[in-house]
Design an enzyme around this catalytic site. Structure first.
Site, PDB file in Angstrom:
ATOM      1  N   GLU A   1      40.532  42.122  38.815  1.00 27.35           N
ATOM      2  CA  GLU A   1      39.237  41.569  39.227  1.00 27.35           C
ATOM      3  C   GLU A   1      38.521  40.924  38.051  1.00 27.35           C
ATOM      4  O   GLU A   1      38.559  41.429  36.927  1.00 27.35           O
ATOM      5  CB  GLU A   1      38.309  42.658  39.787  1.00 27.35           C
ATOM      6  CG  GLU A   1      38.809  43.340  41.027  1.00 27.35           C
ATOM      7  CD  GLU A   1      38.858  42.451  42.242  1.00 27.35           C
ATOM      8  OE1 GLU A   1      38.177  41.404  42.242  1.00 27.35           O
ATOM      9  OE2 GLU A   1      39.577  42.809  43.186  1.00 27.35           O
ATOM     10  N   THR A   2      37.855  39.822  38.347  1.00 31.82           N
ATOM     11  CA  THR A   2      36.854  39.245  37.463  1.00 31.82           C
ATOM     12  C   THR A   2      35.539  39.231  38.222  1.00 31.82           C
ATOM     13  O   THR A   2      35.460  38.723  39.341  1.00 31.82           O
ATOM     14  CB  THR A   2      37.225  37.814  37.032  1.00 31.82           C
ATOM     15  OG1 THR A   2      38.424  37.852  36.244  1.00 31.82           O
ATOM     16  CG2 THR A   2      36.111  37.186  36.204  1.00 31.82           C
TER      17      THR A   2
END
Length: 260
Positions: free
Chosen positions: A46-47
């Site tokens: 995830e970003t």
């Protein structure tokens, strides 16, 4: 344009364990395609992107392939950065997200996330799931993800999913496998191959399903959970009916800038 970016290990007290999340601090939203390219370039599960809006932050989450509706470890990572580096005079932060308002409260070195509960519903066992995990589960439940129940922690550890077969199952976002734990109340692993995340190291959002399930099954509202990935993760859990509290530690790994 320079964008401040941090990488945080979430649901752990030590570096090189837990789940890595990138946190990008924006002054205003960029085009969705640019956000997705940044997430793909980071190539982490995830970003997170945050934008300050008055007394709260807007928060969005991207895997290397898609934007998603809820992510726990990247929310924890975002709160960790805000409370320790951006606004050190506060202990609670609110986020506006695709899943509504989410709050994170810092209590000593534990970050408590207030998330929606996603209680799963029992469904029939399928040949596809048995083949994908290489053994027949005890039961299968469905919420956003499929919760696949096996008989022991040892079984959870030994499973080697067939990601090709999992990728053919399209009616869920991801796959949770879980059992009662040997030293924790319950254990799990999480897979989302169609979102570019074969195995997620430590997953907050899956515990929106796991907490109400295990709280009811074990008859207790406060639980400790372990995620049995290679990096591992420790999650503290509370069942509050329509909401769940998910607590965890975090450690900063990297601080830098993206040059666009």
């Amino acid at each position: 344009m320079n964008i401040q970016m941090y990488i945080v290990d979430a649901f752990t007290e030590k570096l090189f364990s837990g789940n890595q999340a990138a946190v990008c601090v924006l002054s205003a939203w960029l085009e969705d395609g640019v956000l997705q390219k940044i997430a793909a370039e980071n190539n982490l599960s995830e970003t997170a992107f945050i934008v300050k809006k008055g007394d709260h932050y807007d928060l969005r989450w991207f895997t290397p392939k898609v934007e998603i509706d809820l992510c726990g470890h990247a929310t924890l990572a975002s709160a960790y950065i805000i409370l320790n580096y951006l606004e050190t005079d506060i202990s609670l932060v609110s986020f506006e997200t695709m899943s509504g308002i989410l709050t994170v409260q810092k209590e000593k070195d534990v970050y408590w996330m207030n998330f929606p509960a996603r209680k799963p519903v029992l469904i029939s066992k399928t040949k596809e799931i048995t083949e994908a995990f290489g053994m027949e589960p005890i039961e299968i439940y469905k919420s956003r993800d499929l919760l696949v129940l096996f008989e022991s922690e040892a079984k959870i550890r030994e499973i080697k999913p067939d990601f090709g077969r999992l990728s053919q199952i399209k009616d869920c976002f991801g796959f949770i496998i879980s059992s009662k734990g040997d030293k924790a109340d319950f254990v799990s692993r999480f897979f989302a191959p169609n979102a570019g995340v074969p195995e997620d190291p430590a997953t907050g959002s899956s515990h929106c399903t796991l907490i109400p399930f295990w709280a009811e099954r074990l008859g207790k509202s406060n639980l400790k959970a372990l995620q049995l990935s290679e990096r591992g993760g420790v999650l503290f859990c509370e069942d509050h009916g329509e909401r769940v509290m998910i607590g965890g530690h975090a450690k900063l790994y990297l601080k830098g800038e993206i040059n666009l």
